[in-house]
Design a protein around this motif. Sequence first.
Motif, PDB file in Angstrom:
ATOM      1  N   ASP A   1      39.828  36.443  49.413  1.00  0.00           N
ATOM      2  CA  ASP A   1      39.336  35.947  48.293  1.00  0.00           C
ATOM      3  C   ASP A   1      38.750  36.893  47.206  1.00  0.00           C
ATOM      4  O   ASP A   1      39.682  37.835  47.345  1.00  0.00           O
ATOM      5  CB  ASP A   1      38.203  34.954  48.783  1.00  0.00           C
ATOM      6  N   ASN A   2      38.150  36.311  46.417  1.00  0.00           N
ATOM      7  CA  ASN A   2      37.850  37.058  45.247  1.00  0.00           C
ATOM      8  C   ASN A   2      36.779  38.362  45.412  1.00  0.00           C
ATOM      9  O   ASN A   2      35.513  38.309  44.993  1.00  0.00           O
ATOM     10  CB  ASN A   2      37.221  36.239  44.021  1.00  0.00           C
TER      11      ASN A   2
ATOM     12  N   ALA B   1      45.550  30.576  42.264  1.00  0.00           N
ATOM     13  CA  ALA B   1      44.625  31.616  43.208  1.00  0.00           C
ATOM     14  C   ALA B   1      44.093  30.823  44.198  1.00  0.00           C
ATOM     15  O   ALA B   1      44.006  31.132  45.327  1.00  0.00           O
ATOM     16  CB  ALA B   1      43.968  32.632  42.672  1.00  0.00           C
TER      17      ALA B   1
ATOM     18  N   ARG C   1      40.602  44.274  41.522  1.00  0.00           N
ATOM     19  CA  ARG C   1      41.155  42.984  41.504  1.00  0.00           C
ATOM     20  C   ARG C   1      42.137  42.685  40.468  1.00  0.00           C
ATOM     21  O   ARG C   1      42.040  42.949  39.406  1.00  0.00           O
ATOM     22  CB  ARG C   1      39.810  41.934  41.648  1.00  0.00           C
ATOM     23  N   ASP C   2      43.063  41.725  40.765  1.00  0.00           N
ATOM     24  CA  ASP C   2      44.049  41.038  40.001  1.00  0.00           C
ATOM     25  C   ASP C   2      44.048  39.767  40.606  1.00  0.00           C
ATOM     26  O   ASP C   2      43.775  39.556  41.547  1.00  0.00           O
ATOM     27  CB  ASP C   2      45.347  42.026  40.110  1.00  0.00           C
ATOM     28  N   LEU C   3      44.580  38.973  39.459  1.00  0.00           N
ATOM     29  CA  LEU C   3      44.544  37.367  39.546  1.00  0.00           C
ATOM     30  C   LEU C   3      45.959  37.120  39.094  1.00  0.00           C
ATOM     31  O   LEU C   3      46.519  37.474  38.062  1.00  0.00           O
ATOM     32  CB  LEU C   3      43.609  36.559  38.800  1.00  0.00           C
TER      33      LEU C   3
ATOM     34  N   LEU D   1      43.798  30.785  37.792  1.00  0.00           N
ATOM     35  CA  LEU D   1      43.047  30.662  38.479  1.00  0.00           C
ATOM     36  C   LEU D   1      43.168  29.540  39.538  1.00  0.00           C
ATOM     37  O   LEU D   1      42.686  29.814  40.791  1.00  0.00           O
ATOM     38  CB  LEU D   1      41.529  30.631  38.036  1.00  0.00           C
TER      39      LEU D   1
ATOM     40  N   GLN E   1      36.908  27.792  46.861  1.00  0.00           N
ATOM     41  CA  GLN E   1      36.756  29.196  47.073  1.00  0.00           C
ATOM     42  C   GLN E   1      35.723  29.390  48.333  1.00  0.00           C
ATOM     43  O   GLN E   1      35.184  28.486  48.901  1.00  0.00           O
ATOM     44  CB  GLN E   1      36.268  30.046  45.729  1.00  0.00           C
TER      45      GLN E   1
ATOM     46  N   PHE F   1      44.584  36.042  44.938  1.00  0.00           N
ATOM     47  CA  PHE F   1      43.965  37.203  44.482  1.00  0.00           C
ATOM     48  C   PHE F   1      44.392  38.344  45.098  1.00  0.00           C
ATOM     49  O   PHE F   1      44.809  38.452  46.215  1.00  0.00           O
ATOM     50  CB  PHE F   1      42.527  37.231  45.184  1.00  0.00           C
TER      51      PHE F   1
END
Length: 295
Positions: A249-250, A12, A214-216, A9, A278, A221
Amino acid sequence: MRVGPAFALIAALVLATCSRQPPDGAEIMRWQIDAPWFGGFSGLWIAPDGSRMTALSDRGTLVSARIDRADGRIVAIRDVRPVRLRASSGKPLLKELTDGEGLAITPDGTIHVSYEQVHRVARYETPGGAAQILPRPAAFGAFDDNRGLEALASDDQGRLYALPEDWLTPEGAIPVFRWDGQAWTIPFTLPKRGGFLPVGADFGPDGRFYLLERDLGMTGFRNRLRSWDLIGDTPRDEITLIETAGVHDNLEGVSVWRDSSGRLRATMISDDNFLPLQRTEIVEYVLKEKLAERL
């Protein structure tokens, strides 16, 4: 999704602060309001003409607003009206029950929200009204606290389709739970490809089923949008429409609609996790003509 594994996180978030050139066809608007309730948007609904929106925060707030456009592009979000979601008792949701992730508004205007932590789908006649909790199948009890019902969509018959973020069938496929007004079933599954996880879903005006994933990772992201044509209960003609890494972003909420020029648009919103590194983005893609012809 609330805050995930710390190392990935943080990476990201650092990369999310970097400016990257968006792909062709992408329109990005940063949305910010200085208010305690603002942020954490995980669900999105856009009116068929693109003039209104409803967004769902994972801290128990439903937000309606009008969208001003110029040449199709979003230039302003106005008349913003937040409403706190309520429990079946009519009282505001307790903190531990507020984690709403998926949003679907059926053709008759009824609002539906899927929740994590306490896995359930709630029905609301009005934004500020008491929740009506739909029956919960035994499978919902198998979901991890932060990996439950992440995506929610409704078709033109008003049936609901809910997808868990990270729970697969024994065959390794993504289950799609459907509520037909009487019971939950799993009419079909979708193939899992790579590390992407389901976070948002919608049915477009073309009748296709759209899945935002979504992947991280260390590149920030990653976001992907796939779609299928449903022939009965069989998904066919899988298309990957969008796949990006470290650009947005997410992104967690998606709504697909057709503009006044007849172009299909996918509008998405990001969950900032209420973190300063974010941002809340409203991202729109005009689907390329060659893809629109296949849809």
